[in-house]
Design a protein around this motif. Structure first.
Motif, short mmCIF file in Angstrom:
data_model
loop_
_atom_site.label_atom_id
_atom_site.label_comp_id
_atom_site.label_asym_id
_atom_site.label_seq_id
_atom_site.Cartn_x
_atom_site.Cartn_y
_atom_site.Cartn_z
N LEU A 11 0.82 -1.20 0.00
CA LEU A 11 0.00 0.00 0.00
C LEU A 11 0.86 1.26 0.00
CD1 LEU A 11 -2.86 -0.89 2.52
CD2 LEU A 11 -2.99 -0.82 0.02
N LEU A 12 1.93 1.23 0.81
CA LEU A 12 2.85 2.36 0.83
C LEU A 12 3.52 2.56 -0.51
CD1 LEU A 12 4.54 1.90 4.32
CD2 LEU A 12 2.99 3.73 3.66
N TYR A 13 3.89 1.43 -1.13
CA TYR A 13 4.56 1.48 -2.43
C TYR A 13 3.65 2.13 -3.47
CZ TYR A 13 7.07 -0.14 -6.58
OH TYR A 13 7.74 -0.20 -7.76
N GLY A 14 2.36 1.80 -3.44
CA GLY A 14 1.42 2.41 -4.37
C GLY A 14 1.29 3.90 -4.13
N GLY A 15 1.33 4.29 -2.86
CA GLY A 15 1.23 5.70 -2.53
C GLY A 15 2.43 6.51 -2.98
N GLY A 125 6.15 12.24 1.89
CA GLY A 125 6.72 11.76 3.13
C GLY A 125 6.63 10.27 3.36
N LEU A 126 5.99 9.55 2.45
CA LEU A 126 5.93 8.09 2.57
C LEU A 126 7.23 7.49 2.04
CD1 LEU A 126 2.28 7.43 1.35
CD2 LEU A 126 3.12 7.40 3.70
N SER A 127 7.75 6.50 2.73
CA SER A 127 9.01 5.91 2.31
C SER A 127 8.99 4.40 2.48
CB SER A 127 10.19 6.50 3.11
OG SER A 127 10.19 6.00 4.44
N LEU A 128 9.81 3.76 1.68
CA LEU A 128 10.13 2.34 1.82
C LEU A 128 11.64 2.21 1.86
CD1 LEU A 128 7.68 0.62 -0.71
CD2 LEU A 128 7.51 0.64 1.78
N TYR A 129 12.14 1.25 2.63
CA TYR A 129 13.58 1.06 2.69
C TYR A 129 13.90 -0.39 2.96
CZ TYR A 129 12.35 1.79 7.62
OH TYR A 129 11.76 1.73 8.86
N ALA A 157 7.91 4.08 6.39
CA ALA A 157 7.81 5.18 7.34
C ALA A 157 7.01 6.31 6.72
CB ALA A 157 9.19 5.68 7.75
N TYR A 158 6.55 7.19 7.59
CA TYR A 158 5.99 8.48 7.15
C TYR A 158 6.77 9.58 7.85
CZ TYR A 158 3.18 12.64 6.83
OH TYR A 158 2.78 13.94 6.61
#
Length: 217
Positions: A11-15, A125-129, A157-158
Motif C-alpha cells: 500500500l505504501l509502495y502504491g502511494g 513523506g511516505l518511504s520504503l527502505y 515510514a511516514y
C-alpha cells in the motif's frame, strides 16, 4: 503477522508513485546534513531448528524497546542512503515441558545494530527502505548465542515536512547465531525475528552560502 506487514508495504509502495516527482524537504539540495533520533517498541522472537522438537512447546515474542541515531544522506530527489546505530532489547519467551510439567523462560538479549538502508522517499513523506543489518550482541543471560548477527531489514515510514514521523520495520536473521559448543542445547540453529514500531525525528542543517562564509552578503 508477516503477511499483514507485506500488505502494508504494498500500500505504501502504491502511494509513493501516486505523488508528483519532486523532493521531500529532507531531500532538498543545499542541505549540509540530516541527522535524526528514533525510538519505539521492539517485538522479538527467534526461529529454531531443534534437536529435540518435543521439548519445546512453543516460542512467544518478547516485548522490549529500541533507541537509535540516524544519518540521512540524499542520493537523488527520491533516493537516500540511511545508516543507523540502534540499541535494541531483543530475545524471546519459550515454554518448555511435556504433558506432565512445563515452565516459561524469558531470554533477554541486548544488541547494537547497524542498519545500512537504501530508502525511497516520496514528496508526501511516505518511504520504503531495505538493507542489511549487522548486529553485535552486548549481553545475554547464557553463553549459547554467537556475538555477531546479520539480518535483512524491510520497512516503511511516514516523515512529515518538519521531520517528525513514524516507522515500522521487520528484520529477519540471515545467519545462525546458535553456539554449538554445548551438546546439551536443544537447538542447533537459531535466527532472530524482530518487528519494530516507533517514532523518528530528522533535523537538517542548511549549507551556508559562500558569500556568508566570506563575510559578504
Amino acid at each position: 503477522m508477516r503477511n499483514n506487514f507485506l500488505f502494508l508495504c504494498l500500500l505504501l509502495y502504491g502511494g509513493l508513485y501516486a505523488q508528483p516527482q519532486k523532493a521531500h524537504p529532507v531531500q532538498a539540495p543545499g542541505l549540509a546534513y540530516v541527522f535524526g533520533l528514533k525510538g519505539g517498541g521492539s517485538f522479538s522472537n527467534m526461529y529454531f531448528t531443534d534437536r529435540q522438537p518435543y521439548s519445546n512447546t512453543g516460542n512467544r515474542s518478547r516485548t522490549g524497546i529500541y533507541l537509535g541515531i540516524v544519518y540521512h544522506k540524499a542520493l537523488h530527489r527520491q533516493w537516500a542512503f540511511q545508516p543507523e546505530l540502534v540499541y535494541a532489547s531483543q530475545g524471546y519467551q519459550v515454554v518448555w515441558g511435556d504433558s506432565v510439567w512445563s515452565f516459561r523462560e524469558e531470554v533477554r538479549h541486548g544488541y547494537f545494530n547497524l542498519p545500512l538502508l537504501v530508502q525511497y522517499l516520496s514528496p508526501a513523506g511516505l518511504s520504503l527502505y531495505t538493507g542489511p543489518q549487522p548486529g553485535l550482541l552486548l549481553f545475554n543471560r547464557r553463553d549459547d548465542f554467537a556475538a555477531m548477527d546479520l539480518s535483512w531489514v524491510i520497512g516503511g515510514a511516514y516523515i512529515s515536512k518538519i521531520g517528525l514521523g513514524a516507522e515500522v520495520r521487520y528484520s529477519a536473521g540471515l545467519t545462525n547465531i546458535a553456539s554449538n559448543e554445548y551438546d546439551y542445547l536443544p537447538f542447533v540453529k537459531a535466527r532472530n525475528r524482530v518487528l519494530q514500531a516507533g517514532i523518528v525525528y530528522l533535523f537538517a542543517q542548511v549549507k551556508k552560502r559562500e558569500s556568508v562564509v566570506n563575510g559578504e552578503w
